[in-house]
Motif scaffolding. Structure first.
Motif, PDB file in Angstrom:
ATOM      1  N   THR A 134      19.436   5.077  14.674  1.00 31.49           N
ATOM      2  CA  THR A 134      19.160   4.519  15.531  1.00 31.49           C
ATOM      3  C   THR A 134      17.759   3.305  15.384  1.00 31.49           C
ATOM      4  O   THR A 134      17.609   2.245  15.627  1.00 31.49           O
ATOM      5  CB  THR A 134      19.995   4.102  17.490  1.00 31.49           C
ATOM      6  N   ALA A 135      17.427   4.385  15.717  1.00 33.90           N
ATOM      7  CA  ALA A 135      15.475   4.188  16.281  1.00 33.90           C
ATOM      8  C   ALA A 135      14.945   3.997  15.171  1.00 33.90           C
ATOM      9  O   ALA A 135      14.087   2.876  14.568  1.00 33.90           O
ATOM     10  CB  ALA A 135      14.725   6.111  16.490  1.00 33.90           C
ATOM     11  N   ALA A 136      15.162   4.195  13.387  1.00 37.02           N
ATOM     12  CA  ALA A 136      15.261   3.556  11.879  1.00 37.02           C
ATOM     13  C   ALA A 136      15.194   2.404  11.657  1.00 37.02           C
ATOM     14  O   ALA A 136      14.560   1.456  11.331  1.00 37.02           O
ATOM     15  CB  ALA A 136      15.620   4.789  10.864  1.00 37.02           C
TER      16      ALA A 136
ATOM     17  N   GLY B  33       0.856  -1.047  -0.135  1.00 40.30           N
ATOM     18  CA  GLY B  33       0.188  -0.006  -0.139  1.00 40.30           C
ATOM     19  C   GLY B  33       1.125   1.874   0.356  1.00 40.30           C
ATOM     20  O   GLY B  33       1.648   1.363   0.287  1.00 40.30           O
ATOM     21  N   SER B  34       0.326   2.512  -0.736  1.00 37.39           N
ATOM     22  CA  SER B  34       1.106   3.181  -0.624  1.00 37.39           C
ATOM     23  C   SER B  34       1.252   3.870   0.752  1.00 37.39           C
ATOM     24  O   SER B  34       2.563   4.767   0.824  1.00 37.39           O
ATOM     25  CB  SER B  34       0.146   4.620  -1.374  1.00 37.39           C
ATOM     26  N   LEU B  35       1.026   3.936   1.597  1.00 36.34           N
ATOM     27  CA  LEU B  35       1.264   4.179   3.182  1.00 36.34           C
ATOM     28  C   LEU B  35       2.469   3.265   3.396  1.00 36.34           C
ATOM     29  O   LEU B  35       3.749   3.134   4.172  1.00 36.34           O
ATOM     30  CB  LEU B  35       0.533   4.316   4.492  1.00 36.34           C
ATOM     31  N   ILE B  36       2.115   2.202   3.433  1.00 35.40           N
ATOM     32  CA  ILE B  36       3.401   0.967   4.136  1.00 35.40           C
ATOM     33  C   ILE B  36       4.864   1.453   3.086  1.00 35.40           C
ATOM     34  O   ILE B  36       5.687   1.445   3.079  1.00 35.40           O
ATOM     35  CB  ILE B  36       3.260  -0.500   3.492  1.00 35.40           C
ATOM     36  N   ASN B  37       4.315   2.166   1.413  1.00 35.51           N
ATOM     37  CA  ASN B  37       5.721   2.413   0.974  1.00 35.51           C
ATOM     38  C   ASN B  37       6.449   3.143   1.590  1.00 35.51           C
ATOM     39  O   ASN B  37       7.114   3.940   1.587  1.00 35.51           O
ATOM     40  CB  ASN B  37       5.306   2.069  -0.706  1.00 35.51           C
ATOM     41  N   SER B  38       5.148   4.511   1.546  1.00 38.04           N
ATOM     42  CA  SER B  38       6.347   5.599   1.820  1.00 38.04           C
ATOM     43  C   SER B  38       6.857   5.584   3.113  1.00 38.04           C
ATOM     44  O   SER B  38       8.598   5.836   3.282  1.00 38.04           O
ATOM     45  CB  SER B  38       4.604   6.478   2.565  1.00 38.04           C
ATOM     46  N   LEU B  39       6.482   4.750   4.173  1.00 39.03           N
ATOM     47  CA  LEU B  39       6.916   4.608   5.231  1.00 39.03           C
ATOM     48  C   LEU B  39       8.464   3.886   5.117  1.00 39.03           C
ATOM     49  O   LEU B  39       8.996   3.896   5.831  1.00 39.03           O
ATOM     50  CB  LEU B  39       6.085   3.486   6.515  1.00 39.03           C
ATOM     51  N   LYS B  40       8.585   2.828   4.024  1.00 38.35           N
ATOM     52  CA  LYS B  40       9.145   2.062   3.800  1.00 38.35           C
ATOM     53  C   LYS B  40      10.539   2.872   3.464  1.00 38.35           C
ATOM     54  O   LYS B  40      11.684   3.183   3.733  1.00 38.35           O
ATOM     55  CB  LYS B  40       9.363   0.301   2.530  1.00 38.35           C
ATOM     56  N   GLN B  41      10.597   3.613   2.652  1.00 35.87           N
ATOM     57  CA  GLN B  41      11.156   4.597   1.804  1.00 35.87           C
ATOM     58  C   GLN B  41      11.998   6.009   2.589  1.00 35.87           C
ATOM     59  O   GLN B  41      13.234   5.958   3.578  1.00 35.87           O
ATOM     60  CB  GLN B  41      10.906   5.556   0.229  1.00 35.87           C
ATOM     61  N   ARG B  42      11.089   5.856   3.779  1.00 35.04           N
ATOM     62  CA  ARG B  42      11.573   7.415   5.026  1.00 35.04           C
ATOM     63  C   ARG B  42      12.213   6.263   6.119  1.00 35.04           C
ATOM     64  O   ARG B  42      13.793   6.356   6.486  1.00 35.04           O
ATOM     65  CB  ARG B  42       9.910   7.501   5.642  1.00 35.04           C
ATOM     66  N   VAL B  43      12.233   4.763   6.760  1.00 40.81           N
ATOM     67  CA  VAL B  43      12.635   4.592   7.277  1.00 40.81           C
ATOM     68  C   VAL B  43      14.319   3.850   7.152  1.00 40.81           C
ATOM     69  O   VAL B  43      15.578   3.581   7.231  1.00 40.81           O
ATOM     70  CB  VAL B  43      11.865   3.048   7.503  1.00 40.81           C
ATOM     71  N   VAL B  44      13.955   3.457   5.564  1.00 37.46           N
ATOM     72  CA  VAL B  44      15.673   2.810   4.806  1.00 37.46           C
ATOM     73  C   VAL B  44      16.029   3.408   4.623  1.00 37.46           C
ATOM     74  O   VAL B  44      17.522   3.516   5.247  1.00 37.46           O
ATOM     75  CB  VAL B  44      15.405   1.943   3.548  1.00 37.46           C
ATOM     76  N   ALA B  45      15.853   5.077   4.069  1.00 34.51           N
ATOM     77  CA  ALA B  45      16.722   6.063   3.976  1.00 34.51           C
ATOM     78  C   ALA B  45      17.297   6.585   5.497  1.00 34.51           C
ATOM     79  O   ALA B  45      18.691   6.486   5.284  1.00 34.51           O
ATOM     80  CB  ALA B  45      16.008   7.268   3.419  1.00 34.51           C
ATOM     81  N   LEU B  46      16.538   6.590   5.826  1.00 35.33           N
ATOM     82  CA  LEU B  46      17.136   6.979   7.880  1.00 35.33           C
ATOM     83  C   LEU B  46      17.649   6.057   8.392  1.00 35.33           C
ATOM     84  O   LEU B  46      19.114   6.253   8.645  1.00 35.33           O
ATOM     85  CB  LEU B  46      16.125   7.177   7.984  1.00 35.33           C
ATOM     86  N   ALA B  47      17.997   4.485   8.099  1.00 34.01           N
ATOM     87  CA  ALA B  47      18.635   3.582   8.525  1.00 34.01           C
ATOM     88  C   ALA B  47      20.260   3.391   8.021  1.00 34.01           C
ATOM     89  O   ALA B  47      20.608   2.606   8.562  1.00 34.01           O
ATOM     90  CB  ALA B  47      17.871   2.217   8.888  1.00 34.01           C
ATOM     91  N   SER B  48      19.422   4.115   7.143  1.00 32.04           N
ATOM     92  CA  SER B  48      21.233   3.601   6.145  1.00 32.04           C
ATOM     93  C   SER B  48      21.687   4.761   5.610  1.00 32.04           C
ATOM     94  O   SER B  48      23.224   4.922   4.855  1.00 32.04           O
ATOM     95  CB  SER B  48      20.537   3.020   5.060  1.00 32.04           C
ATOM     96  N   ASN B  49      21.282   5.921   5.559  1.00 31.13           N
ATOM     97  CA  ASN B  49      22.157   7.117   5.203  1.00 31.13           C
ATOM     98  C   ASN B  49      23.445   7.956   5.836  1.00 31.13           C
ATOM     99  O   ASN B  49      22.411   8.257   6.665  1.00 31.13           O
ATOM    100  CB  ASN B  49      21.287   8.171   4.605  1.00 31.13           C
TER     101      ASN B  49
ATOM    102  N   VAL C 253      22.786  11.040   8.830  1.00 31.95           N
ATOM    103  CA  VAL C 253      21.903  11.272  10.373  1.00 31.95           C
ATOM    104  C   VAL C 253      21.707  11.102  11.238  1.00 31.95           C
ATOM    105  O   VAL C 253      22.766  10.775  11.953  1.00 31.95           O
ATOM    106  CB  VAL C 253      20.156   9.939   9.553  1.00 31.95           C
ATOM    107  N   ILE C 254      21.274  11.693  11.952  1.00 32.99           N
ATOM    108  CA  ILE C 254      21.724  12.143  13.281  1.00 32.99           C
ATOM    109  C   ILE C 254      21.399  10.500  14.031  1.00 32.99           C
ATOM    110  O   ILE C 254      21.182   9.711  13.628  1.00 32.99           O
ATOM    111  CB  ILE C 254      20.501  12.582  14.263  1.00 32.99           C
ATOM    112  N   SER C 255      22.478   9.871  15.135  1.00 35.42           N
ATOM    113  CA  SER C 255      22.624   8.787  15.390  1.00 35.42           C
ATOM    114  C   SER C 255      21.219   8.061  16.492  1.00 35.42           C
ATOM    115  O   SER C 255      21.315   7.222  15.878  1.00 35.42           O
ATOM    116  CB  SER C 255      24.020   8.869  16.367  1.00 35.42           C
ATOM    117  N   THR C 256      20.938   8.316  16.994  1.00 40.58           N
ATOM    118  CA  THR C 256      19.546   8.447  18.089  1.00 40.58           C
ATOM    119  C   THR C 256      18.343   8.395  16.975  1.00 40.58           C
ATOM    120  O   THR C 256      17.546   7.074  17.068  1.00 40.58           O
ATOM    121  CB  THR C 256      19.426   9.359  18.629  1.00 40.58           C
TER     122      THR C 256
END
Length: 87
Positions: free
Chosen positions: A33-35, A8-24, A27-30
């Motif tokens: 870590t949360a992502a 779904g569009s909400l999950i895809n949006s969340l996925k893109q945001r979380v993957v970017a925050l987790a891997s780029n 990004v602030i370390s806290t």
């Protein structure tokens, strides 16, 4: 159910945001870590198919001569454990 259906569009949006925050880098370390914790606990919803997990993993692998950013290592470990679970 708030539109939390796989693909779904909400999950895809969340996925893109979380993957970017987790891997780029940068990004602030806290936040990173949360992502990463979100990915670790919600990978089956955010990356439900083996193909999506493999695609996310391969996008983080370095091209020849480059090294993996330290911030990507945890994300790579999460993805690896999702693709190849330890028994």
């Amino acid at each position: 159910m708030l539109g939390l259906t796989p693909g779904g569009s909400l999950i895809n949006s969340l996925k893109q945001r979380v993957v970017a925050l987790a891997s780029n880098s940068g990004v602030i370390s806290t936040v990173q870590t949360a992502a990463q914790a979100v990915l670790q606990n919600g990978w089956s919803l955010l990356l439900p198919t083996a193909e999506e997990r493999a695609r996310a993993l391969s996008s983080l692998l370095p091209s020849t001569g480059n090294s993996i950013w330290p911030c990507c290592l945890t994300f790579l470990q999460i993805l690896r454990s999702c693709i190849i679970p330890l028994y």
